[in-house]
Write a protein that holds these residues in place. Structure first.
Motif, mmCIF file in Angstrom:
data_model
loop_
_atom_site.group_PDB
_atom_site.id
_atom_site.type_symbol
_atom_site.label_atom_id
_atom_site.label_comp_id
_atom_site.label_asym_id
_atom_site.label_seq_id
_atom_site.Cartn_x
_atom_site.Cartn_y
_atom_site.Cartn_z
ATOM 1 N N LEU A 1 -12.458 7.035 -0.801
ATOM 2 C CA LEU A 1 -12.317 7.523 0.861
ATOM 3 C C LEU A 1 -13.924 8.151 0.538
ATOM 4 O O LEU A 1 -14.703 8.579 0.117
ATOM 5 N N TYR A 2 -13.926 7.370 2.436
ATOM 6 C CA TYR A 2 -15.929 8.364 2.544
ATOM 7 C C TYR A 2 -15.708 9.462 3.161
ATOM 8 O O TYR A 2 -14.771 9.100 4.732
ATOM 9 N N TYR A 3 -16.477 10.357 3.625
ATOM 10 C CA TYR A 3 -16.293 11.205 4.097
ATOM 11 C C TYR A 3 -18.342 11.167 4.655
ATOM 12 O O TYR A 3 -18.954 11.614 3.958
ATOM 13 N N THR A 4 -18.016 11.097 6.180
ATOM 14 C CA THR A 4 -19.286 11.739 6.881
ATOM 15 C C THR A 4 -19.614 12.720 7.215
ATOM 16 O O THR A 4 -18.750 13.662 7.898
ATOM 17 N N GLN B 1 -17.513 19.135 11.675
ATOM 18 C CA GLN B 1 -17.047 17.849 11.972
ATOM 19 C C GLN B 1 -17.549 17.030 10.693
ATOM 20 O O GLN B 1 -18.002 16.603 10.464
ATOM 21 N N VAL B 2 -16.374 16.166 10.394
ATOM 22 C CA VAL B 2 -16.137 14.501 9.710
ATOM 23 C C VAL B 2 -14.961 13.816 10.324
ATOM 24 O O VAL B 2 -14.429 13.440 10.635
ATOM 25 N N TYR B 3 -16.200 12.752 9.461
ATOM 26 C CA TYR B 3 -15.510 11.640 9.751
ATOM 27 C C TYR B 3 -15.020 10.926 8.729
ATOM 28 O O TYR B 3 -15.702 11.017 7.634
ATOM 29 N N LEU B 4 -14.165 10.523 8.903
ATOM 30 C CA LEU B 4 -12.862 9.682 7.191
ATOM 31 C C LEU B 4 -12.513 8.406 7.528
ATOM 32 O O LEU B 4 -12.591 7.981 8.815
ATOM 33 N N HIS B 5 -13.107 7.479 6.693
ATOM 34 C CA HIS B 5 -13.433 6.729 6.712
ATOM 35 C C HIS B 5 -12.535 5.794 5.228
ATOM 36 O O HIS B 5 -13.263 5.848 4.275
ATOM 37 N N THR B 6 -11.325 4.926 5.238
ATOM 38 C CA THR B 6 -10.670 4.615 4.151
ATOM 39 C C THR B 6 -11.594 3.411 4.331
ATOM 40 O O THR B 6 -10.469 2.720 4.519
ATOM 41 N N ASP C 1 -11.820 16.396 -5.192
ATOM 42 C CA ASP C 1 -12.332 15.064 -6.281
ATOM 43 C C ASP C 1 -13.002 14.256 -5.912
ATOM 44 O O ASP C 1 -13.354 13.410 -6.431
ATOM 45 N N GLU C 2 -12.115 13.782 -5.484
ATOM 46 C CA GLU C 2 -11.144 11.905 -4.672
ATOM 47 C C GLU C 2 -12.621 11.866 -3.416
ATOM 48 O O GLU C 2 -12.351 12.763 -2.535
ATOM 49 N N GLY C 3 -13.585 11.134 -3.570
ATOM 50 C CA GLY C 3 -13.662 10.604 -2.594
ATOM 51 C C GLY C 3 -15.295 10.617 -2.499
ATOM 52 O O GLY C 3 -16.087 11.017 -3.790
ATOM 53 N N ALA D 1 -21.856 7.330 10.494
ATOM 54 C CA ALA D 1 -21.241 7.639 10.424
ATOM 55 C C ALA D 1 -20.464 6.181 9.522
ATOM 56 O O ALA D 1 -21.186 5.148 9.475
ATOM 57 N N ASN D 2 -20.391 6.838 7.899
ATOM 58 C CA ASN D 2 -20.779 6.011 6.418
ATOM 59 C C ASN D 2 -19.129 5.045 6.947
ATOM 60 O O ASN D 2 -17.943 5.574 6.759
ATOM 61 N N LYS D 3 -19.290 3.493 7.559
ATOM 62 C CA LYS D 3 -17.481 3.194 7.636
ATOM 63 C C LYS D 3 -18.096 2.851 5.931
ATOM 64 O O LYS D 3 -18.554 0.581 6.081
#
Length: 229
Positions: free
Chosen positions: A176-179, A167-172, A190-192, A147-149
């Motif tokens: 916002l970084y979604y994997t 399944q989605v990982y979210l790093h703030t 549109d964001e991230g 996952a992208n941190k």
């Protein structure tokens, strides 16, 4: 000699980054703050001619990035010396592996990683925009895929958002970084920034990231250190 960087080294680091021939995100996105609270190490011959950044991950791996060598020193094996330093640091501090990401069109860096003994363990694609996770349920302590941190890829995920097979990982971080960890049908925002492994990327209906479209994750287990290192 290799030592930890200090604020007085910034001008040399900035100059090398600008002349290295790669995307100069160090100057364009960070500036002097690149050194704030970060383990950046410099290689010194007669003067600073290369540097590398080391950061610990939750899965007990050591992430390295920003490996840069001044053009005038590239035949002096400075990059290899910095990688050996990173590997020694990982072994001496109990990390299980050494890991990085290299853009897929960066052939010189790919060759350096392969010659050092790192192997490609995955390929990720990057997109502009985010995943709409409204209605998803939050769960904890999920692991497995990377996952992208904020441009560090870790196999430990503190929180995962799930809905059906998605399944989605979210790093703030700075954004916002979604994997995307699994699934094939999503709604988007549109964001991230979104990334997905090669097996899932064809299902993502976002525009490719203009600045960085895909990258290989390279890794070496510290228990499998090559004999010549």
């Amino acid at each position: 000699m290799i030592r930890k960087a200090n604020v007085e080294d910034w001008e040399s680091i900035s100059s090398i980054s600008a002349r290295a021939g790669y995307d100069d995100y160090i100057n364009m996105e960070f500036g002097r703050s690149y050194l704030d609270g970060r383990d950046v190490y410099v290689h010194i011959s007669q003067e600073i001619d290369g540097f590398i950044k080391l950061e610990p991950l939750a899965d007990k791996s050591l992430w390295f990035s920003g490996l840069r060598v001044g053009p005038e020193s590239r035949r002096n094996h400075v990059g290899t010396k910095l990688l050996k330093f990173a590997l020694d640091h990982a072994i001496n501090n109990g990390y299980k592996s050494l890991r990085c990401m290299v853009e897929t069109n960066n052939i010189p860096s790919i060759r350096l990683m392969e010659s050092f003994g790192l192997s490609v363990v995955d390929k990720y694609f990057f997109f502009s925009g985010g995943i709409d996770i409204s209605g998803f349920e939050k769960s904890y302590s999920h692991g497995g895929n990377y996952a992208n941190k904020e441009w560090k890829f870790d196999s430990v995920h503190e929180t995962v958002y799930s809905k059906g097979n998605r399944q989605v990982y979210l790093h703030t971080g700075r954004m916002l970084y979604y994997t995307v960890l699994s699934g094939d049908e999503f709604k988007y925002t549109d964001e991230g920034s979104t990334c997905a492994p090669e097996t899932i990327a064809p299902f993502i209906k976002l525009q490719p990231d203009y600045g960085f479209q895909s990258g290989y994750i390279f890794e070496m287990e510290t228990s499998h250190r090559p004999d010549n290192l």
